[in-house]
Design a protein around this motif. Structure first.
Motif, PDB file in Angstrom:
ATOM      1  N   CYS A 245      -7.571  -5.226   3.910  1.00  0.00           N
ATOM      2  CA  CYS A 245      -6.789  -6.329   3.363  1.00  0.00           C
ATOM      3  C   CYS A 245      -5.325  -5.903   3.313  1.00  0.00           C
ATOM      4  O   CYS A 245      -5.003  -4.816   2.823  1.00  0.00           O
ATOM      5  CB  CYS A 245      -7.277  -6.709   1.974  1.00  0.00           C
ATOM      6  SG  CYS A 245      -6.401  -8.119   1.272  1.00  0.00           S
ATOM      7  N   LEU A 246      -4.458  -6.746   3.828  1.00  0.00           N
ATOM      8  CA  LEU A 246      -3.023  -6.477   3.824  1.00  0.00           C
ATOM      9  C   LEU A 246      -2.319  -7.505   2.948  1.00  0.00           C
ATOM     10  O   LEU A 246      -2.358  -8.704   3.237  1.00  0.00           O
ATOM     11  CB  LEU A 246      -2.468  -6.530   5.256  1.00  0.00           C
ATOM     12  CG  LEU A 246      -0.957  -6.345   5.407  1.00  0.00           C
ATOM     13  CD1 LEU A 246      -0.542  -4.932   4.991  1.00  0.00           C
ATOM     14  CD2 LEU A 246      -0.515  -6.623   6.844  1.00  0.00           C
ATOM     15  N   ASP A 247      -1.704  -7.028   1.865  1.00  0.00           N
ATOM     16  CA  ASP A 247      -0.906  -7.918   1.036  1.00  0.00           C
ATOM     17  C   ASP A 247       0.412  -8.214   1.731  1.00  0.00           C
ATOM     18  O   ASP A 247       0.951  -7.365   2.458  1.00  0.00           O
ATOM     19  CB  ASP A 247      -0.621  -7.279  -0.328  1.00  0.00           C
ATOM     20  CG  ASP A 247      -1.859  -7.226  -1.210  1.00  0.00           C
ATOM     21  OD1 ASP A 247      -2.754  -8.068  -1.005  1.00  0.00           O
ATOM     22  OD2 ASP A 247      -1.922  -6.349  -2.094  1.00  0.00           O
ATOM     23  N   ARG A 248       0.942  -9.386   1.455  1.00  0.00           N
ATOM     24  CA  ARG A 248       2.194  -9.793   2.096  1.00  0.00           C
ATOM     25  C   ARG A 248       3.327  -8.812   1.781  1.00  0.00           C
ATOM     26  O   ARG A 248       4.158  -8.504   2.623  1.00  0.00           O
ATOM     27  CB  ARG A 248       2.548 -11.217   1.675  1.00  0.00           C
ATOM     28  CG  ARG A 248       3.769 -11.789   2.371  1.00  0.00           C
ATOM     29  CD  ARG A 248       3.909 -13.288   2.123  1.00  0.00           C
ATOM     30  NE  ARG A 248       3.071 -14.063   3.049  1.00  0.00           N
ATOM     31  CZ  ARG A 248       1.906 -14.616   2.718  1.00  0.00           C
ATOM     32  NH1 ARG A 248       1.441 -14.483   1.491  1.00  0.00           N
ATOM     33  NH2 ARG A 248       1.204 -15.299   3.604  1.00  0.00           N
ATOM     34  N   ARG A 249       3.356  -8.283   0.571  1.00  0.00           N
ATOM     35  CA  ARG A 249       4.424  -7.360   0.183  1.00  0.00           C
ATOM     36  C   ARG A 249       4.347  -6.022   0.925  1.00  0.00           C
ATOM     37  O   ARG A 249       5.307  -5.255   0.950  1.00  0.00           O
ATOM     38  CB  ARG A 249       4.393  -7.111  -1.321  1.00  0.00           C
ATOM     39  CG  ARG A 249       3.149  -6.412  -1.819  1.00  0.00           C
ATOM     40  CD  ARG A 249       3.234  -6.114  -3.315  1.00  0.00           C
ATOM     41  NE  ARG A 249       2.029  -5.464  -3.810  1.00  0.00           N
ATOM     42  CZ  ARG A 249       0.979  -6.094  -4.282  1.00  0.00           C
ATOM     43  NH1 ARG A 249       0.979  -7.429  -4.314  1.00  0.00           N
ATOM     44  NH2 ARG A 249      -0.069  -5.437  -4.724  1.00  0.00           N
ATOM     45  N   ASP A 250       3.174  -5.714   1.509  1.00  0.00           N
ATOM     46  CA  ASP A 250       2.995  -4.463   2.246  1.00  0.00           C
ATOM     47  C   ASP A 250       2.987  -4.682   3.756  1.00  0.00           C
ATOM     48  O   ASP A 250       2.534  -3.811   4.510  1.00  0.00           O
ATOM     49  CB  ASP A 250       1.683  -3.785   1.828  1.00  0.00           C
ATOM     50  CG  ASP A 250       1.664  -3.401   0.362  1.00  0.00           C
ATOM     51  OD1 ASP A 250       2.671  -2.843  -0.106  1.00  0.00           O
ATOM     52  OD2 ASP A 250       0.640  -3.655  -0.307  1.00  0.00           O
ATOM     53  N   ALA A 251       3.495  -5.825   4.209  1.00  0.00           N
ATOM     54  CA  ALA A 251       3.419  -6.174   5.635  1.00  0.00           C
ATOM     55  C   ALA A 251       4.096  -5.124   6.517  1.00  0.00           C
ATOM     56  O   ALA A 251       3.683  -4.885   7.657  1.00  0.00           O
ATOM     57  CB  ALA A 251       4.046  -7.545   5.868  1.00  0.00           C
ATOM     58  N   GLY A 252       5.138  -4.472   6.008  1.00  0.00           N
ATOM     59  CA  GLY A 252       5.843  -3.474   6.812  1.00  0.00           C
ATOM     60  C   GLY A 252       4.989  -2.290   7.189  1.00  0.00           C
ATOM     61  O   GLY A 252       5.254  -1.620   8.198  1.00  0.00           O
ATOM     62  N   ALA A 253       3.936  -2.005   6.413  1.00  0.00           N
ATOM     63  CA  ALA A 253       3.077  -0.859   6.723  1.00  0.00           C
ATOM     64  C   ALA A 253       2.322  -1.056   8.030  1.00  0.00           C
ATOM     65  O   ALA A 253       2.006  -0.094   8.734  1.00  0.00           O
ATOM     66  CB  ALA A 253       2.091  -0.635   5.579  1.00  0.00           C
ATOM     67  N   LEU A 254       2.040  -2.314   8.380  1.00  0.00           N
ATOM     68  CA  LEU A 254       1.266  -2.581   9.591  1.00  0.00           C
ATOM     69  C   LEU A 254       1.994  -2.116  10.837  1.00  0.00           C
ATOM     70  O   LEU A 254       1.370  -1.653  11.803  1.00  0.00           O
ATOM     71  CB  LEU A 254       0.951  -4.075   9.680  1.00  0.00           C
ATOM     72  CG  LEU A 254       0.029  -4.513  10.814  1.00  0.00           C
ATOM     73  CD1 LEU A 254      -1.339  -3.832  10.690  1.00  0.00           C
ATOM     74  CD2 LEU A 254      -0.147  -6.028  10.802  1.00  0.00           C
TER      75      LEU A 254
END
Length: 389
Positions: A245-254
C-alpha cells in the motif's frame, strides 16, 4: 407480560432455577454456546424458551463449569480432583506435560485457538476454530524468527517450532547454527537463492509449498507493507510476500524502487499507477485509488465534510461502509468508490448511486439507520460476552 431476550457469546445455564424465568411471557436466548445440565434443560423446555445457539453442551450434574475469556494457559499442575468442564473463549495453550490435566476434565471446549504439543492433544478437547499442534521436544514460538546472532544466543543446539515465518538475518550465523545441531520447524521459510542450501540445514517448513525462495540482493518483506522511505533502507529491490500500500504522502518513495515483486495486491494513488507499471512489477493485482483511502476499516463512515475536504473517497476491504443520509446521488457517483467491502448502509434514495460505484460488495442495505426504533419497553434485553443464570 414482559419478554426476556439474552444475546451473548456463551450462556451458562447450569445453575438455572425456575424463579429466574418466572414473570416472563416469553424467553429468547441467542448465543454461540449454551451450557446446561439435565435439570436446566428440562426447565428451558417447560418454559418454551426460544433458543438460537451454535452449540449446546450438556454438563454432568454436580460438575463445576470453569469459564475463561482471552488467553488461558493450562499447566501440568491443573489436574482436577472433582468433576469439571472448562470453556475457553479466546486461546488455550497447554504447557508441555499438561495433557494429563486436560484429561482430568469432563470436557474442554475452546472457541478460538488451541496450541499444544502432539502428545498433550487430549481427546477431551473440542475446538471451534484453529489448532496448532507441534512435535514433542520442541520449544514453541508464537510468531516468526530471524536466523541471526540473537537467535543463536537464545536457541543454539535446541529444537524450535515457530508458527510464523523464519527468515535469514545474518548468513554468517547459518554455519554455526548447523554445527550445533539447531533445528527449526516453521510455518514458512523464506531464504535468498544463494543461501537456500545453508538455510535448509537449520530450518524447514512443515509443508514443502511453504518454502519461499527469492533472488539474491532483494529485501524480503511479509504481510501488508506500506511503502515508505524507511522501508527502502532495507533495499531498493523488494520482494513482498503479501500486499503493498502506498500512501499519497509517500508517493516519492516509489520513484526510488528498482525492483518489485508483490504476491498480493499493490494499492497506489491513481496518479502513481503509470510509474508503478514502468517498474514492470510482478503483482497479483494493481488497484489505483481516488482521493482519501479508507482501507481495512471495521466501520468506514463517509460524510459530506470528508468528501468536500478530500475531493474523493475510496473504501477498500472494509467490513461496513456507512453513508451520511444527506449525500446526494450525484455526490456519491462523482466522489465515492467502494470495492471489496462486506456491507454498505445508505438511504433508499442513495441505493442506485451506491450500486453504480460499488464492486465486489456482499450486501447493500438501504434505510437501515433511519428505520432504527427505540427498545421495546416490554422486552428486557441483556447483551454480554458471557451470561450466567
Amino acid at each position: 407480560m414482559k419478554k426476556l431476550q439474552i444475546d451473548c457469546g456463551a450462556c451458562d445455564a447450569t445453575n438455572l432455577r425456575e424463579e429466574a424465568l418466572e414473570g416472563y411471557g416469553a424467553v429468547e436466548i441467542n448465543c454461540g454456546t449454551l451450557f446446561v445440565t439435565g435439570a436446566a434443560q428440562a426447565i428451558l423446555l417447560r418454559h418454551g424458551v426460544e433458543l438460537d445457539s451454535g452449540s449446546v453442551v450438556t454438563v454432568p450434574d454436580g460438575a463445576v463449569l470453569m469459564s475463561r475469556t482471552g488467553a488461558f494457559t493450562l499447566t501440568a499442575a491443573d489436574v482436577q480432583t472433582r468433576p469439571a468442564v472448562l470453556t475457553v473463549t479466546g486461546s488455550l495453550t497447554l504447557e508441555p506435560g499438561a495433557g494429563t490435566a486436560a484429561d482430568s476434565f469432563e470436557a474442554v471446549h475452546v472457541t478460538g485457538s488451541l496450541v499444544c504439543a502432539r502428545s498433550d492433544r487430549s481427546p477431551k478437547i473440542e475446538v471451534v476454530g484453529s489448532e496448532t499442534v507441534y512435535p514433542d521436544g520442541y520449544l514453541y514460538v508464537d510468531g516468526g524468527l530471524v536466523l541471526d546472532r540473537v537467535f543463536r544466543l537464545r536457541f543454539s543446539g535446541k529444537k524450535v517450532y515457530a508458527r510464523g515465518t523464519v527468515t535469514v538475518g545474518d548468513p554468517k550465523e547459518l554455519e554455526a547454527l548447523a554445527q550445533t545441531g539447531t533445528r527449526v520447524l516453521c510455518g514458512k521459510l523464506a531464504a535468498p537463492e544463494g543461501l537456500l542450501e545453508a538455510a535448509l540445514k537449520v530450518a524447514e517448513p512443515e509443508k514443502p509449498e511453504d518454502l519461499t525462495v527469492y533472488p539474491d540482493g532483494w529485501a524480503y518483506l511479509e504481510g501488508q507493507c506500506r511503502l515508505t522511505e524507511r522501508e527502502l533502507r532495507r533495499g531498493k529491490r523488494l520482494w513482498i510476500d503479501g500486499s503493498l500500500c502506498l500512501d499519497r504522502r509517500d508517493a516519492g518513495a516509489l520513484s526510488k524502487v528498482e525492483g518489485l515483486h508483490v504476491t498480493g495486491r499493490a494499492v497506489v494513488p491513481e496518479e502513481c499507477r503509470e510509474l508503478l507499471e514502468e517498474l514492470d512489477p510482478d503483482c497479483g493485482d494493481i488497484f489505483a485509488y481516488r482521493g482519501k483511502l479508507l482501507q481495512g476499516k471495521d466501520i468506514a463512515a463517509v460524510d459530506r465534510p470528508l468528501l468536500e475536504r478530500e475531493g474523493a473517497v475510496t473504501c477498500l476491504d472494509c467490513s461496513l461502509v456507512t453513508l451520511e443520509e444527506s449525500l446526494t446521488p450525484e455526490e456519491i457517483e462523482k466522489g465515492l468508490v467502494i470495492r471489496d467491502c462486506n456491507v454498505v448502509d445508505c438511504a433508499p434514495e442513495q441505493e442506485d448511486a451506491v450500486r453504480a460505484v460499488s464492486e465486489e460488495v456482499d450486501l447493500i442495505r438501504s434505510g437501515v439507520l433511519s428505520l432504527a426504533q427505540p427498545n421495546d419497553p416490554d422486552t428486557v434485553v441483556i447483551n454480554a460476552g458471557t451470561y450466567k443464570f
